[in-house]
Design a protein around this motif. Structure first.
Motif, PDB file in Angstrom:
ATOM      1  N   ASP A 106       0.922  -1.182   0.114  1.00  0.00           N
ATOM      2  CA  ASP A 106       0.476  -0.168  -0.172  1.00  0.00           C
ATOM      3  C   ASP A 106       0.773   1.367   0.124  1.00  0.00           C
ATOM      4  OD1 ASP A 106      -2.405  -1.484  -0.376  1.00  0.00           O
ATOM      5  OD2 ASP A 106      -2.752  -1.104   1.794  1.00  0.00           O
ATOM      6  N   LEU A 107       2.196   1.402   1.150  1.00  0.00           N
ATOM      7  CA  LEU A 107       3.254   2.329   0.650  1.00  0.00           C
ATOM      8  C   LEU A 107       4.080   2.710  -0.566  1.00  0.00           C
ATOM      9  CD1 LEU A 107       4.343   4.734   2.433  1.00  0.00           C
ATOM     10  CD2 LEU A 107       6.109   2.456   3.163  1.00  0.00           C
ATOM     11  N   MET A 108       3.977   1.417  -1.491  1.00  0.00           N
ATOM     12  CA  MET A 108       4.530   2.027  -2.532  1.00  0.00           C
ATOM     13  C   MET A 108       3.801   2.313  -3.778  1.00  0.00           C
ATOM     14  SD  MET A 108       7.572   0.637  -2.315  1.00  0.00           S
ATOM     15  CE  MET A 108       7.767   1.611  -1.133  1.00  0.00           C
ATOM     16  N   LYS A 109       2.130   2.199  -3.871  1.00  0.00           N
ATOM     17  CA  LYS A 109       1.333   2.643  -4.453  1.00  0.00           C
ATOM     18  C   LYS A 109       1.138   3.763  -4.478  1.00  0.00           C
ATOM     19  CE  LYS A 109      -2.313  -1.816  -4.326  1.00  0.00           C
ATOM     20  NZ  LYS A 109      -2.909  -2.041  -4.019  1.00  0.00           N
ATOM     21  N   VAL A 110       1.057   4.753  -3.258  1.00  0.00           N
ATOM     22  CA  VAL A 110       1.419   5.843  -3.107  1.00  0.00           C
ATOM     23  C   VAL A 110       2.598   6.926  -2.599  1.00  0.00           C
ATOM     24  CG1 VAL A 110      -1.058   6.243  -2.704  1.00  0.00           C
ATOM     25  CG2 VAL A 110       0.324   5.817  -0.290  1.00  0.00           C
ATOM     26  N   ARG A 111       3.289   5.934  -2.502  1.00  0.00           N
ATOM     27  CA  ARG A 111       5.302   6.973  -2.358  1.00  0.00           C
ATOM     28  C   ARG A 111       5.321   7.711  -2.809  1.00  0.00           C
ATOM     29  NH1 ARG A 111       5.107   3.057  -6.593  1.00  0.00           N
ATOM     30  NH2 ARG A 111       7.418   3.716  -7.998  1.00  0.00           N
ATOM     31  N   LYS A 112       5.028   7.684  -4.074  1.00  0.00           N
ATOM     32  CA  LYS A 112       5.572   9.538  -4.574  1.00  0.00           C
ATOM     33  C   LYS A 112       5.009  10.388  -4.098  1.00  0.00           C
ATOM     34  CE  LYS A 112       6.865   7.384  -9.286  1.00  0.00           C
ATOM     35  NZ  LYS A 112       6.166   7.253 -10.221  1.00  0.00           N
ATOM     36  N   LEU A 163      -3.011  17.603  -6.898  1.00  0.00           N
ATOM     37  CA  LEU A 163      -4.121  16.834  -6.174  1.00  0.00           C
ATOM     38  C   LEU A 163      -5.861  17.220  -6.248  1.00  0.00           C
ATOM     39  CD1 LEU A 163      -2.855  14.670  -3.474  1.00  0.00           C
ATOM     40  CD2 LEU A 163      -2.743  13.202  -5.617  1.00  0.00           C
ATOM     41  N   ASP A 164      -6.754  16.478  -6.620  1.00  0.00           N
ATOM     42  CA  ASP A 164      -7.986  18.103  -6.892  1.00  0.00           C
ATOM     43  C   ASP A 164      -8.307  18.375  -5.448  1.00  0.00           C
ATOM     44  OD1 ASP A 164     -10.245  15.600  -5.297  1.00  0.00           O
ATOM     45  OD2 ASP A 164      -8.704  14.610  -6.474  1.00  0.00           O
ATOM     46  N   LYS A 165      -9.001  19.600  -5.446  1.00  0.00           N
ATOM     47  CA  LYS A 165      -9.315  19.873  -4.196  1.00  0.00           C
ATOM     48  C   LYS A 165      -9.178  19.211  -2.866  1.00  0.00           C
ATOM     49  CE  LYS A 165     -11.409  24.312  -2.459  1.00  0.00           C
ATOM     50  NZ  LYS A 165     -13.043  25.207  -2.794  1.00  0.00           N
ATOM     51  N   ALA A 166     -10.879  18.744  -3.229  1.00  0.00           N
ATOM     52  CA  ALA A 166     -11.016  17.473  -2.518  1.00  0.00           C
ATOM     53  C   ALA A 166     -10.444  16.477  -1.960  1.00  0.00           C
ATOM     54  CB  ALA A 166     -12.330  16.725  -2.731  1.00  0.00           C
ATOM     55  N   THR A 167      -9.771  15.835  -2.157  1.00  0.00           N
ATOM     56  CA  THR A 167      -8.573  14.980  -1.919  1.00  0.00           C
ATOM     57  C   THR A 167      -7.374  16.013  -1.054  1.00  0.00           C
ATOM     58  OG1 THR A 167      -8.351  13.524  -4.010  1.00  0.00           O
ATOM     59  CG2 THR A 167      -7.057  13.570  -2.026  1.00  0.00           C
ATOM     60  N   SER A 168      -6.584  17.016  -1.476  1.00  0.00           N
ATOM     61  CA  SER A 168      -6.537  18.122  -0.387  1.00  0.00           C
ATOM     62  C   SER A 168      -6.630  18.135   0.840  1.00  0.00           C
ATOM     63  CB  SER A 168      -5.810  18.848  -1.278  1.00  0.00           C
ATOM     64  OG  SER A 168      -4.953  18.595  -2.462  1.00  0.00           O
ATOM     65  N   LEU A 169      -8.084  19.283   0.561  1.00  0.00           N
ATOM     66  CA  LEU A 169      -8.123  19.280   2.127  1.00  0.00           C
ATOM     67  C   LEU A 169      -8.873  17.739   3.020  1.00  0.00           C
ATOM     68  CD1 LEU A 169     -11.191  21.672   0.691  1.00  0.00           C
ATOM     69  CD2 LEU A 169      -9.349  22.602   2.032  1.00  0.00           C
ATOM     70  N   THR A 170      -9.572  16.500   2.468  1.00  0.00           N
ATOM     71  CA  THR A 170      -9.029  15.847   2.936  1.00  0.00           C
ATOM     72  C   THR A 170      -7.891  15.267   3.826  1.00  0.00           C
ATOM     73  OG1 THR A 170     -11.296  14.917   1.882  1.00  0.00           O
ATOM     74  CG2 THR A 170     -10.553  13.246   3.690  1.00  0.00           C
ATOM     75  N   ALA A 211      -3.868   8.806   2.801  1.00  0.00           N
ATOM     76  CA  ALA A 211      -3.461   9.001   4.135  1.00  0.00           C
ATOM     77  C   ALA A 211      -2.443   8.180   4.753  1.00  0.00           C
ATOM     78  CB  ALA A 211      -4.707   9.687   4.460  1.00  0.00           C
ATOM     79  N   MET A 212      -3.019   6.809   4.325  1.00  0.00           N
ATOM     80  CA  MET A 212      -2.175   5.573   5.242  1.00  0.00           C
ATOM     81  C   MET A 212      -1.305   5.929   5.128  1.00  0.00           C
ATOM     82  SD  MET A 212      -5.035   4.812   7.807  1.00  0.00           S
ATOM     83  CE  MET A 212      -3.700   3.730   8.297  1.00  0.00           C
ATOM     84  N   GLY A 213      -1.062   6.016   3.684  1.00  0.00           N
ATOM     85  CA  GLY A 213       0.038   6.306   3.071  1.00  0.00           C
ATOM     86  C   GLY A 213       1.166   6.680   3.812  1.00  0.00           C
ATOM     87  N   TRP A 214       0.895   8.057   3.730  1.00  0.00           N
ATOM     88  CA  TRP A 214       1.136   8.888   5.155  1.00  0.00           C
ATOM     89  C   TRP A 214       1.739   8.498   6.409  1.00  0.00           C
ATOM     90  CZ3 TRP A 214       0.381  13.953   1.944  1.00  0.00           C
ATOM     91  CH2 TRP A 214       0.887  15.332   2.674  1.00  0.00           C
ATOM     92  N   LEU A 215       0.949   8.224   7.370  1.00  0.00           N
ATOM     93  CA  LEU A 215       0.911   7.893   8.567  1.00  0.00           C
ATOM     94  C   LEU A 215       2.053   6.796   8.580  1.00  0.00           C
ATOM     95  CD1 LEU A 215      -0.636   8.508  10.851  1.00  0.00           C
ATOM     96  CD2 LEU A 215      -1.436   9.757   9.135  1.00  0.00           C
ATOM     97  N   ILE A 216       2.055   5.493   7.968  1.00  0.00           N
ATOM     98  CA  ILE A 216       2.631   4.719   7.557  1.00  0.00           C
ATOM     99  C   ILE A 216       4.348   5.348   7.914  1.00  0.00           C
ATOM    100  CG2 ILE A 216       3.816   3.229   6.573  1.00  0.00           C
ATOM    101  CD1 ILE A 216       0.985   2.032   5.290  1.00  0.00           C
ATOM    102  N   GLN A 263     -14.489   6.009   3.760  1.00  0.00           N
ATOM    103  CA  GLN A 263     -13.066   7.018   2.340  1.00  0.00           C
ATOM    104  C   GLN A 263     -11.578   5.960   2.804  1.00  0.00           C
ATOM    105  OE1 GLN A 263     -12.938  10.894   3.381  1.00  0.00           O
ATOM    106  NE2 GLN A 263     -13.433  11.187   0.844  1.00  0.00           N
ATOM    107  N   VAL A 264     -11.903   5.029   3.812  1.00  0.00           N
ATOM    108  CA  VAL A 264     -10.821   3.918   3.858  1.00  0.00           C
ATOM    109  C   VAL A 264      -9.985   3.343   2.758  1.00  0.00           C
ATOM    110  CG1 VAL A 264      -9.778   1.892   4.945  1.00  0.00           C
ATOM    111  CG2 VAL A 264     -11.592   3.638   6.240  1.00  0.00           C
ATOM    112  N   LYS A 265     -10.918   2.628   1.291  1.00  0.00           N
ATOM    113  CA  LYS A 265     -10.400   2.350   0.307  1.00  0.00           C
ATOM    114  C   LYS A 265     -10.271   3.201  -0.474  1.00  0.00           C
ATOM    115  CE  LYS A 265     -10.575  -2.137   2.195  1.00  0.00           C
ATOM    116  NZ  LYS A 265      -9.383  -2.781   3.101  1.00  0.00           N
ATOM    117  N   GLY A 266     -10.515   4.140  -0.103  1.00  0.00           N
ATOM    118  CA  GLY A 266     -10.087   4.862  -1.762  1.00  0.00           C
ATOM    119  C   GLY A 266      -8.921   5.183  -1.588  1.00  0.00           C
ATOM    120  N   ASP A 267      -9.132   6.239  -3.579  1.00  0.00           N
ATOM    121  CA  ASP A 267      -7.508   7.305  -2.790  1.00  0.00           C
ATOM    122  C   ASP A 267      -7.050   7.958  -2.176  1.00  0.00           C
ATOM    123  OD1 ASP A 267      -7.182   5.672  -5.853  1.00  0.00           O
ATOM    124  OD2 ASP A 267      -8.085   7.855  -6.478  1.00  0.00           O
TER     125      ASP A 267
END
Length: 420
Positions: free
Chosen positions: A93-99, A340-347, A163-168, A154-158
């Protein structure tokens, strides 16, 4: 010894004998009561657990739990919390959002630490204490984050993956910090120049790398094999005991080597996570993890002096602003830079606008080592209590300005021909 002395001695022994039971009963019962109240108020139960600790702490009237026993129970809570982090750690999961997660987490930690250092220096703290305070304010609570994302589905969404990768990444940074921190706090009368400090940190990190390699190579073969042998007994009790023995035993080894229960517990969870019985291990340890995590939060509340809210309201407001405003602005800036789009950034920003369990662990260790005063510790706890309580309102605010999750699109019925 006179009869009166014997009677006093017997009374003291009796008081000590039931202190464990009284601490457990008081902690669990009040945590349940205040946790239920917090839940009814649509707040995180963590707020209730912390309030329960304040009620049984020395700073409020009434029953006071054992001040020596509670921290030891809390240490078990730390071990099981970190064991759970390792069990749920997902490198994939971390590798998917590592960038975005890796640079984002590091930049946000740096920004919050600098803000905390600046505030601490204005308040007259030393460079080390101000830096430790800023670092403690930079790390969000996984428990609070998961609860917020689950409520928004939103746990399974982008957004959840980012957010979870960030926390890892933040969790990994905390694990390293807990190992290095004892080297940074110089005791009175000690002297350590820059070269010695760099050498000590380098040697410690080398040993940590060696220990980690042994765990990931040897442990990854031995521990799953042990769990399989235990599973063959078909005894739920033995399997649960085996999982706990592995977690506590490896945590103790890491403490003996590096003075860090957290590192060993995390690595034990990480190794078991990759085993075929990793899911069963997580399931068996969950009830005890939850129970001792509650005691951990209660013990943290016991250390908190609520009068600081009245004595130093501006300081509390300052640290709270760093957590809610400073970290959010940093997160929005980073996510916007990655387009990233506005909604994702704010969330993502709202998800990280709080602090919790790892901030407590870092602050408690800093106080224990003498690198942080009790007053600064109370400021961090105040920021945690308030930021966790205000987090639902932060989400409500971002929804009003454009972050409300869209309802899932209705699925088209599957054609009958596709099932043939």
């Amino acid at each position: 010894m006179t009869p009166a002395d014997l009677a006093d001695h017997a009374a003291n022994v009796a008081d000590h004998a039931d202190s464990l039971i009284l601490t457990l009963v008081g902690g669990f019962v009040l945590a349940f009561v205040f946790g239920m109240i917090a839940n009814r108020l649509r707040l995180s139960p963590l707020v209730g657990y912390l309030v329960a600790g304040i009620v049984v702490g020395p700073h409020t009237a009434g029953f006071v739990a054992d001040q020596e026993l509670a921290p030891q129970l809390a240490e078990i809570g730390v071990i099981l919390l970190m064991f759970g982090v390792g069990l749920h750690f997902s490198l994939a999961d971390l590798m998917k959002v590592r960038k975005i997660a890796i640079p984002g987490a590091i930049v946000q930690i740096g920004a919050a630490t600098v803000l905390g250092w600046g505030l601490g220096r204005l308040m007259g703290m030393s460079d080390l204490e101000a830096t430790l305070m800023g670092f403690a304010l930079s790390v969000a609570s996984t428990v609070v984050l998961l609860r917020a994302l689950e409520e928004r589905k939103q746990v399974k969404g982008d957004v959840g993956r980012i957010a979870m990768g960030w926390l890892i990444v933040e969790d990994l940074v905390i694990v390293i910090a807990l190992v290095v921190l004892p080297l940074l706090v110089i005791q009175p009368g000690e002297t350590l120049n820059g070269a010695d400090l760099a050498g000590s940190i380098g040697w410690t990190l080398f040993k940590v790398a060696g220990f980690t390699a042994i765990m990931l190579v040897v442990g990854a073969k031995v521990l799953p094999w042990v769990l399989v042998r235990i599973a063959h007994t078909k005894s739920r009790e033995l399997f649960t005991l085996g999982v706990l023995a592995i977690a506590l035993g490896i945590a103790w080894v890491a403490y003996a080597l590096f003075h860090s229960f957290a590192l060993g517990a995390f690595l034990a969870g990480l190794v078991l996570n990759s085993s075929p019985l990793g899911h069963n291990a997580a399931e068996r340890s969950l009830p005890l993890r939850d129970a001792f995590a509650v005691l951990f939060f209660v013990s943290v509340g016991m250390l908190f002096d609520p009068s600081i809210l009245v004595r130093e309201p501006l300081a509390v407001l300052g640290v709270l602003s760093i957590v809610i405003v400073g970290k959010s602005i940093a997160a929005i800036a980073i996510t916007t830079a990655f387009k990233l789009d506005k909604a994702t950034s704010l969330t993502v920003a709202a998800s990280l606008a709080q602090i919790g369990e790892f901030s407590f662990i870092l602050a408690a260790l800093s106080v224990k080592l003498g690198g942080m005063s009790q007053g600064t510790h109370d400021l961090i706890l105040a920021a945690a209590l308030l930021s966790i309580s205000l987090n639902p309102f932060v989400f409500a605010f971002i929804d009003r300005i454009g972050a409300k999750p869209k309802p899932p699109a209705a699925k088209e019925p599957t054609p009958v021909t596709a099932l043939i």
